[in-house]
Motif scaffolding. Structure first.
Motif, PDB file in Angstrom:
ATOM      1  N   ARG A  96      40.153  50.447  42.073  1.00  0.00           N
ATOM      2  CA  ARG A  96      41.295  50.079  42.910  1.00  0.00           C
ATOM      3  C   ARG A  96      42.126  48.999  42.222  1.00  0.00           C
ATOM      4  O   ARG A  96      41.647  48.291  41.337  1.00  0.00           O
ATOM      5  N   SER A  97      43.357  48.892  42.648  1.00  0.00           N
ATOM      6  CA  SER A  97      44.318  48.026  41.960  1.00  0.00           C
ATOM      7  C   SER A  97      43.919  46.552  41.978  1.00  0.00           C
ATOM      8  O   SER A  97      44.165  45.846  41.004  1.00  0.00           O
ATOM      9  N   GLU A 114      42.713  41.528  38.987  1.00  0.00           N
ATOM     10  CA  GLU A 114      41.780  40.433  38.680  1.00  0.00           C
ATOM     11  C   GLU A 114      41.413  40.425  37.206  1.00  0.00           C
ATOM     12  O   GLU A 114      41.366  39.370  36.569  1.00  0.00           O
ATOM     13  N   ARG A 115      41.137  41.592  36.677  1.00  0.00           N
ATOM     14  CA  ARG A 115      40.734  41.701  35.270  1.00  0.00           C
ATOM     15  C   ARG A 115      41.886  41.342  34.331  1.00  0.00           C
ATOM     16  O   ARG A 115      41.676  40.647  33.340  1.00  0.00           O
ATOM     17  N   VAL A 128      44.375  39.349  34.968  1.00  0.00           N
ATOM     18  CA  VAL A 128      44.594  37.907  35.088  1.00  0.00           C
ATOM     19  C   VAL A 128      43.525  37.150  34.303  1.00  0.00           C
ATOM     20  O   VAL A 128      43.838  36.240  33.526  1.00  0.00           O
ATOM     21  N   ARG A 129      42.276  37.543  34.487  1.00  0.00           N
ATOM     22  CA  ARG A 129      41.152  36.846  33.863  1.00  0.00           C
ATOM     23  C   ARG A 129      41.133  37.037  32.344  1.00  0.00           C
ATOM     24  O   ARG A 129      40.995  36.081  31.597  1.00  0.00           O
ATOM     25  N   GLU A 130      41.289  38.260  31.894  1.00  0.00           N
ATOM     26  CA  GLU A 130      41.115  38.547  30.469  1.00  0.00           C
ATOM     27  C   GLU A 130      42.429  38.673  29.707  1.00  0.00           C
ATOM     28  O   GLU A 130      42.457  38.487  28.497  1.00  0.00           O
ATOM     29  N   GLY A 131      43.494  39.017  30.407  1.00  0.00           N
ATOM     30  CA  GLY A 131      44.763  39.220  29.720  1.00  0.00           C
ATOM     31  C   GLY A 131      45.692  38.026  29.761  1.00  0.00           C
ATOM     32  O   GLY A 131      46.745  38.029  29.137  1.00  0.00           O
ATOM     33  N   GLY A 132      45.321  37.008  30.548  1.00  0.00           N
ATOM     34  CA  GLY A 132      46.143  35.819  30.634  1.00  0.00           C
ATOM     35  C   GLY A 132      47.440  36.015  31.398  1.00  0.00           C
ATOM     36  O   GLY A 132      48.365  35.218  31.259  1.00  0.00           O
ATOM     37  N   ALA A 187      50.685  40.971  36.535  1.00  0.00           N
ATOM     38  CA  ALA A 187      49.695  42.048  36.532  1.00  0.00           C
ATOM     39  C   ALA A 187      50.073  43.139  37.541  1.00  0.00           C
ATOM     40  O   ALA A 187      49.959  44.334  37.237  1.00  0.00           O
ATOM     41  N   ARG A 188      50.533  42.743  38.727  1.00  0.00           N
ATOM     42  CA  ARG A 188      50.968  43.729  39.726  1.00  0.00           C
ATOM     43  C   ARG A 188      52.155  44.542  39.210  1.00  0.00           C
ATOM     44  O   ARG A 188      52.228  45.753  39.399  1.00  0.00           O
TER      45      ARG A 188
END
Length: 90
Positions: free
Chosen positions: A15-16, A21-22, A24-28, A34-35
């Motif tokens: 799910r989106s 979350e991923r 934001v956490r890993e891609g900065g 991200a949305r």
């Protein structure tokens, strides 16, 4: 290969909110960025057409995963985890 495509190939359909979350956490990225990245995604990233998750949350998958056991397993998992009435019915 793009980050979103890599995540979906490695982790499978999801799910989106998990993808955001991923990213934001890993891609900065910020959550807004991200949305926006998810909203602009194109093939081979696909969106499940029937809105089964609460709050119109999207279920995204790589086109290679469509109609595989992994696709259906992850969809059922996310229906249960999100508290969807469809998940409760399963």
């Amino acid at each position: 290969m793009k980050a979103l495509e890599q995540i979906l190939l490695h982790e499978g359909p999801t799910r989106s909110s998990r993808l955001i979350e991923r990213l934001v956490r890993e891609g900065g990225l910020t959550s807004a960025a991200a949305r926006k990245r998810l909203s602009r995604s194109q093939e081979p990233i696909c969106r499940f057409l029937v809105p089964l998750l609460p709050k119109w949350e999207a279920f995204l998958y790589h086109e290679k995963d469509r109609n595989t056991a992994r696709f259906w397993t992850h969809l059922v998992r996310d229906l249960h985890e999100s508290g969807s009435v469809y998940g409760m019915a399963l």
